[in-house]
Write a protein that holds these residues in place. Structure first.
Motif, PDB file in Angstrom:
ATOM      1  N   LEU A 111      52.742  67.822  50.064  1.00 43.08           N
ATOM      2  CA  LEU A 111      53.779  66.800  50.002  1.00 43.08           C
ATOM      3  C   LEU A 111      53.230  65.444  50.383  1.00 43.08           C
ATOM      4  CD1 LEU A 111      57.252  67.040  51.762  1.00 43.08           C
ATOM      5  CD2 LEU A 111      56.414  65.308  50.223  1.00 43.08           C
ATOM      6  N   ALA A 112      52.429  65.447  51.401  1.00 43.18           N
ATOM      7  CA  ALA A 112      51.867  64.187  51.876  1.00 43.18           C
ATOM      8  C   ALA A 112      50.487  64.445  52.423  1.00 43.18           C
ATOM      9  CB  ALA A 112      52.751  63.595  52.962  1.00 43.18           C
ATOM     10  N   PHE A 113      49.645  63.478  52.278  1.00 46.74           N
ATOM     11  CA  PHE A 113      48.292  63.637  52.787  1.00 46.74           C
ATOM     12  C   PHE A 113      47.761  62.235  52.963  1.00 46.74           C
ATOM     13  CE2 PHE A 113      47.010  62.490  48.602  1.00 46.74           C
ATOM     14  CZ  PHE A 113      47.929  63.111  47.769  1.00 46.74           C
ATOM     15  N   GLY A 114      46.753  62.095  53.770  1.00 42.02           N
ATOM     16  CA  GLY A 114      46.150  60.788  53.932  1.00 42.02           C
ATOM     17  C   GLY A 114      47.133  59.751  54.398  1.00 42.02           C
ATOM     18  N   ALA A 115      46.956  58.553  53.902  1.00 42.22           N
ATOM     19  CA  ALA A 115      47.749  57.438  54.383  1.00 42.22           C
ATOM     20  C   ALA A 115      48.839  57.044  53.404  1.00 42.22           C
ATOM     21  CB  ALA A 115      46.844  56.240  54.653  1.00 42.22           C
ATOM     22  N   GLY A 116      48.787  57.594  52.208  1.00 40.62           N
ATOM     23  CA  GLY A 116      49.725  57.199  51.168  1.00 40.62           C
ATOM     24  C   GLY A 116      51.080  57.869  51.317  1.00 40.62           C
ATOM     25  N   GLN A 117      52.078  57.278  50.700  1.00 39.92           N
ATOM     26  CA  GLN A 117      53.426  57.810  50.790  1.00 39.92           C
ATOM     27  C   GLN A 117      53.996  57.986  49.397  1.00 39.92           C
ATOM     28  OE1 GLN A 117      54.223  58.729  53.588  1.00 39.92           O
ATOM     29  NE2 GLN A 117      53.424  57.374  55.155  1.00 39.92           N
ATOM     30  N   PRO A 120      56.493  61.271  49.076  1.00 46.94           N
ATOM     31  CA  PRO A 120      57.679  61.085  49.908  1.00 46.94           C
ATOM     32  C   PRO A 120      58.541  59.908  49.462  1.00 46.94           C
ATOM     33  CG  PRO A 120      55.781  61.499  51.286  1.00 46.94           C
ATOM     34  CD  PRO A 120      55.261  61.357  49.887  1.00 46.94           C
ATOM     35  N   PRO A 324      51.293  51.558  52.879  1.00 48.87           N
ATOM     36  CA  PRO A 324      51.718  50.550  53.849  1.00 48.87           C
ATOM     37  C   PRO A 324      50.607  50.146  54.821  1.00 48.87           C
ATOM     38  CG  PRO A 324      53.360  52.283  53.648  1.00 48.87           C
ATOM     39  CD  PRO A 324      52.184  52.718  52.834  1.00 48.87           C
ATOM     40  N   VAL A 325      49.761  51.099  55.182  1.00 54.29           N
ATOM     41  CA  VAL A 325      48.751  50.803  56.190  1.00 54.29           C
ATOM     42  C   VAL A 325      47.733  49.767  55.705  1.00 54.29           C
ATOM     43  CG1 VAL A 325      47.052  52.575  55.562  1.00 54.29           C
ATOM     44  CG2 VAL A 325      47.316  51.903  57.951  1.00 54.29           C
TER      45      VAL A 325
ATOM     46  N   LEU B 111      62.037  58.826  55.159  1.00 60.55           N
ATOM     47  CA  LEU B 111      61.289  60.072  55.107  1.00 60.55           C
ATOM     48  C   LEU B 111      59.866  59.869  55.583  1.00 60.55           C
ATOM     49  CD1 LEU B 111      61.003  62.341  51.931  1.00 60.55           C
ATOM     50  CD2 LEU B 111      60.154  62.747  54.214  1.00 60.55           C
ATOM     51  N   ALA B 115      51.511  55.205  58.396  1.00 58.61           N
ATOM     52  CA  ALA B 115      50.398  56.077  58.054  1.00 58.61           C
ATOM     53  C   ALA B 115      50.657  57.519  58.466  1.00 58.61           C
ATOM     54  CB  ALA B 115      49.130  55.577  58.742  1.00 58.61           C
ATOM     55  N   GLN B 117      52.499  61.270  58.958  1.00 55.74           N
ATOM     56  CA  GLN B 117      53.061  62.250  58.035  1.00 55.74           C
ATOM     57  C   GLN B 117      53.934  63.220  58.798  1.00 55.74           C
ATOM     58  OE1 GLN B 117      52.642  61.619  55.074  1.00 55.74           O
ATOM     59  NE2 GLN B 117      50.634  60.706  54.720  1.00 55.74           N
ATOM     60  N   PRO B 120      57.205  64.494  56.640  1.00 52.56           N
ATOM     61  CA  PRO B 120      56.774  65.280  55.474  1.00 52.56           C
ATOM     62  C   PRO B 120      56.052  66.568  55.868  1.00 52.56           C
ATOM     63  CG  PRO B 120      56.257  62.977  55.140  1.00 52.56           C
ATOM     64  CD  PRO B 120      56.750  63.101  56.545  1.00 52.56           C
ATOM     65  N   PHE B 269      54.209  49.224  62.421  1.00 50.35           N
ATOM     66  CA  PHE B 269      53.129  48.260  62.189  1.00 50.35           C
ATOM     67  C   PHE B 269      53.466  46.906  62.797  1.00 50.35           C
ATOM     68  CE2 PHE B 269      52.093  50.951  58.311  1.00 50.35           C
ATOM     69  CZ  PHE B 269      50.972  51.520  58.894  1.00 50.35           C
ATOM     70  N   PRO B 324      46.375  61.576  59.774  1.00 50.84           N
ATOM     71  CA  PRO B 324      45.071  61.894  59.190  1.00 50.84           C
ATOM     72  C   PRO B 324      44.135  60.693  59.100  1.00 50.84           C
ATOM     73  CG  PRO B 324      46.849  62.870  57.900  1.00 50.84           C
ATOM     74  CD  PRO B 324      47.495  62.004  58.937  1.00 50.84           C
ATOM     75  N   VAL B 325      44.712  59.513  58.860  1.00 51.31           N
ATOM     76  CA  VAL B 325      43.867  58.340  58.657  1.00 51.31           C
ATOM     77  C   VAL B 325      43.085  57.955  59.911  1.00 51.31           C
ATOM     78  CG1 VAL B 325      45.524  56.548  59.302  1.00 51.31           C
ATOM     79  CG2 VAL B 325      43.825  56.088  57.517  1.00 51.31           C
TER      80      VAL B 325
END
Lengths: 382, 382
Positions: A111-117, A120, A324-325, B111, B115, B117, B120, B269, B324-325
């Motif tokens: 569903l979510a990973f890393g820094a992206g959204q 979601p 966003p980050v 949701l 950065a 998660q 989610p 942020f 994670p970031v």
DNA sequence: TTGTACGCGTTATCAT
DNA sequence: ATGATAACGCGTACAA
């Protein structure tokens, strides 16, 4: 009533408004006694009918087709419903009318990973749009195993779902059953599934990447590193966009070297790290980097900085997704921002056109524009 | 059959397995003709019964209570079901048995943001756990407005949902109706709602924050800045944890100064940026910073770096959430990692205990341990 | 062990 | 305009 909200508002929404709008304090702190249902469920239409002194069918009409009952009767019914705290049973309604108001959202495994959204955010937009139109949202397939796929197909074939929106995933299949074989309206968002006749909402990956590369060329960059995601539409388009810009500027395709291309998006950070390793071994080093996701761009930047490179003096970097980050890194990361909210809403529009049966020559692919957001990770050279 | 999967597997899951396990290629590419249903829905139990040459009730039994029908008959029925591509209608089943297999997940307005998660990831874990147990997941209230709250309550009071899991949100209320007034089993995850009798799964915020502060004190830090989230349990506990460690070390509470405290998490942020502004104006500068979320920590770090401060030489930073970031920043960000997967699963366990009716003296609050992950953003001073 | 018949809560059809 | 009644697809007493 209908005139106020327009003809396109679904029945159950009016229904709902009717029951709760201008709802005074009714005493429902504790469950009413003496109702027809023996168990713990709330009051039924029959209870409302008795309370209002009318037939059960009149209650149904007063709630679903307000203009088809006498104003005075309607008032009585609504008052009774409020007094008892009546809430319609959606399950029974669905069974009777032969269709539900549940839309299934098929999500990718992660569903979510890393820094992206990305997922979601699209999910949020879809939920909101569907909610406003009176639909409920069921989620499925957060993990792509056999049992999940079966669940999805049971939902579809079993009549639970009224339609499905697929987010960045392929069409679910289980043995001989495929989601495509259902009469169920389906729409894909993020991934182009129009090749298999699924209306899709996508973004202009290739075009925006060309725009971005053109801009960097304008700033004096001539040699690029492209950090690739997994093979597929996204990667082809984003890589291709850079090549288009190079060709346009009269630069040879060799001017973009590629790193990665095997791992999937959830491993974006790892891809960036590996790209940094690749970069330091290059002879004729690129001056600018395009990444297929922000995760890749961010971990690449972090690693390069820790190796002593200065961003953007030594290398310019552009990510993809508009996480966003990005705005708050040091330096702030340039990124290509996708119109996630708009894509979600467009997906819902596309789906409801089909669900509510007014989709004649509707476009099979809706392409929404992404845009490059320039920040401190890019500088002009010369 | 039951012996294989154990007694605790819900009926509908066995049901499902029975239908699809070792499912050969049945021809269901196109919808079967001559079925009882006139419209576009699939084959019904009645069709299976006719195909198998038995009564409809026998089909029902063969599917729901396999051990209560002759092995030979069962085989006939299953073969017929497979041949026709029969999929049970969950709506009709729910109506008949008086309960659904749908669990409602109440999500906070945003949701995902920044950065992290957290939501989610917990949602994913919950979905997976519920899916394995044969339940479907409906999501609600991604946006906390009036219409959303009404939807939630309609789902609950209308009998659509079998239970609800609330993620980091208060109990939905609409006029005189409250989710708490339903007989519906409810569980809260992330936020402690045990004060209003809702079983909750939380983490040991205060304890882990004490551990972390103690560790930094051991490294020589004595003066801290705490970047606060919105007033509430989380903030009280995390701030309090630092104070506990100070007291334990014989340091005065004034040694932790607080920034923020008004904005909500989605503005993390921004909070970090404002904290950086506060920091530079401080006379006796702290050497270490604790943030209430990674968003705050990350934007604080980015801003401080752009102002010329070196992390960790000038300032040590610890975030919260384990995004994670964090691992891929420069320097990598230390953070307190919450056991999101475990919390999600625990929430499901707690809920199903109630839903499936075997919850006598079960604990009302499950507290799972978070842990400090030390990375390059912290260094020893001396 | 299998079949018959009724009911879950609602909507729709048909009379009135 | 309103009321009686059948039907949606399935599960389960009860009878056979």
């Amino acid at each position: 009533m209908q005139a106020i909200f327009g003809k396109r508002l679904p029945k159950f929404l009016e229904y709902d408004l009717l029951l709760h709008i201008e709802c005074g304090n009714s005493s429902r702190m504790t469950r009413a006694k003496g109702l027809s249902a023996a168990d713990s469920s709330g009051p039924l239409m029959q209870d409302v009918a008795r309370e209002a002194g009318v037939a059960i069918s009149t209650v149904s009409r007063a709630l679903a087709n307000p203009d088809r009952v006498n104003a005075k009767t309607r008032a009585k019914v609504l008052a009774a419903a409020k007094k008892l705290g009546y809430t319609p049973n959606a399950t029974a309604r669905s069974l009777r009318v032969g269709r539900s108001n549940i839309v299934m959202i098929v999500l990718p495994g992660t569903l979510a990973f890393g820094a992206g959204q990305v997922i979601p955010e699209v999910l949020r937009a879809i939920h909101q749009a569907l909610s406003e139109r009176g639909y409920n949202v069921m989620i499925a397939n957060l993990d792509r195993d056999e049992i999940s796929e079966r669940h999805i197909l049971d939902l579809a074939f079993g009549g639970t779902a009224r339609g499905a929106i697929i987010l960045s995933s392929q069409i679910p299949v289980d043995g001989s059953r495929s989601l495509a074989d259902t009469g169920l309206p389906i729409v894909s968002v993020l991934l182009d599934l129009s090749a298999v006749s699924v209306p899709s909402v996508i973004t202009n990956d290739r075009q925006v990447m060309t725009d971005a590369a053109r801009e960097l060329i304008r700033l004096g960059h001539e040699r690029f590193l492209y950090i690739a995601g997994p093979a597929g539409d996204h990667n082809t388009a984003r890589h291709g966009g850079i090549l288009d810009a190079l060709a346009e500027a009269g630069l040879p395709p060799e001017n973009v070297v590629v790193s990665g291309g095997t791992r999937n998006f959830p491993e974006g950070f790892l891809i960036g790290i590996e790209a940094a390793r690749d970069f330091v071994e290059l002879d004729n080093k690129p001056t600018a980097i395009f990444a297929c996701s922000d995760d890749m761009a961010l971990s690449f930047m972090g690693r390069m900085q820790s190796l002593g490179f200065h961003i953007p003096n030594d290398i310019s970097i552009v990510g993809f997704d508009g996480s966003p980050v990005c705005e708050f890194c040091n330096p702030p990361m340039s990124s290509i921002e996708q119109p996630l909210e708009a894509m979600g809403r467009a997906g819902v529009e596309l789906l409801l056109e089909r669900v509510e049966g007014s989709a004649p020559g509707a476009p099979r692919v809706v392409k929404l524009p992404s845009r490059l957001v320039m920040r401190g990770s890019v500088r002009a050279i010369g």
